[in-house]
Design an enzyme around this catalytic site. Structure first.
Site, mmCIF file in Angstrom:
data_model
loop_
_atom_site.group_PDB
_atom_site.id
_atom_site.type_symbol
_atom_site.label_atom_id
_atom_site.label_comp_id
_atom_site.label_asym_id
_atom_site.label_seq_id
_atom_site.Cartn_x
_atom_site.Cartn_y
_atom_site.Cartn_z
ATOM 1 N N HIS A 199 -73.102 -1.283 -2.301
ATOM 2 C CA HIS A 199 -73.062 -2.769 -2.795
ATOM 3 C C HIS A 199 -74.432 -3.373 -3.099
ATOM 4 O O HIS A 199 -75.478 -2.681 -2.955
ATOM 5 C CB HIS A 199 -72.390 -3.622 -1.795
ATOM 6 C CG HIS A 199 -72.786 -3.884 -0.437
ATOM 7 N ND1 HIS A 199 -74.073 -4.360 -0.409
ATOM 8 C CD2 HIS A 199 -72.340 -3.703 0.905
ATOM 9 C CE1 HIS A 199 -74.293 -4.548 1.121
ATOM 10 N NE2 HIS A 199 -73.268 -4.178 1.673
ATOM 11 N N CYS A 213 -73.537 -0.266 5.672
ATOM 12 C CA CYS A 213 -73.356 -0.077 4.173
ATOM 13 C C CYS A 213 -74.605 0.282 3.581
ATOM 14 O O CYS A 213 -75.742 0.383 4.220
ATOM 15 C CB CYS A 213 -72.935 -1.374 3.557
ATOM 16 S SG CYS A 213 -71.105 -1.992 4.197
#
Length: 238
Positions: A199, A213
């Protein structure tokens, strides 16, 4: 079954000249025709690997892993894949064996270890970035972190390790394996954790702040966005 993990293995093992024809189906279903736009006789599933034989404008002649040959619409195929090096803290964008671009990334608080279980404020060390072969399971254009590519973590491989180590139940293991086989989002609520994404809103300063992440700068996720589809392979290495 010929998986994307094997497809990636072939790309790494073969010479650039011999692997440039390797592609995968990048749409939910693609029809294989005997001739361009004529005589459809086989349906190819998303992520199914094929070898490109020739190009005839909008139509590409391919061979499947089972040896079937025919024509597929060019837009249905892709050879784009992503590689994340945790040690180098970079994400690499490839077309086949050709490196297109690379980007700095931020990772979880412990970038040197593989993810084995869900992290928490009490145990932030477990907010690790998992390693292995994944695919993009969903795209979220309205993410809290600008835009997000959701990965299919936990995979069947992670589930097997979790079962062997007693972290998940046999029922949870089966649910993860069945989800992967059916190309569904895996259960995200087990002790293994979930919602691992690539992201935006990363600093690009090698500061590891995510909950496992891979975070890029917003302009870098923008560069990836039109090239990456649901099913794009992602290799995360130590």
């Amino acid at each position: 079954m010929f998986t994307l993990g094997i497809w990636l293995g072939l790309l790494v093992a073969l010479s650039p000249d011999s692997s440039t024809g390797l592609y995968y189906v990048a749409v939910e279903q693609a029809l294989l025709y005997q001739a361009p736009a004529n005589g459809a006789y086989l349906a190819l599933s998303r992520r199914e690997p094929v070898r490109l034989l020739t190009r005839q404008g909008y139509w590409w002649r391919v061979r499947t892993q089972d040896g079937a040959e025919g024509y597929v619409e060019a837009h249905a195929l892709s050879n784009v894949w992503l590689r994340v090096s945790k040690r180098q803290q970079r994400l690499y964008l490839y077309r086949g064996t050709t490196l297109v671009r690379s980007f700095p990334v931020d990772l979880g608080p412990n970038p040197y270890a593989d993810k084995v279980q869900r992290g928490s404020l009490a145990n932030p060390d477990d907010w690790r970035t998992p390693e292995g072969v994944f695919y993009v399971a969903a795209k979220n254009a309205r993410s809290r972190y600008y835009k997000a590519l959701v990965l299919n973590y936990p995979t069947a491989d992670h589930a097997l390790r979790g079962l062997q180590e007693g972290r998940i139940s046999p029922a949870e293991y089966r649910a993860i394996v069945e989800a992967e086989a059916a190309f569904r989002m895996p259960p995200m609520n087990t002790a293994l954790g979930g919602w691992i994404e690539i992201h935006g809103q990363g600093t690009g300063q090698q500061v590891n702040w995510t909950q496992g992440c891979v975070a890029l700068r917003n302009e870098d996720i923008d560069a990836l966005w039109p090239l990456v589809v649901v099913g794009t392979p992602v290799l995360i290495e130590p």
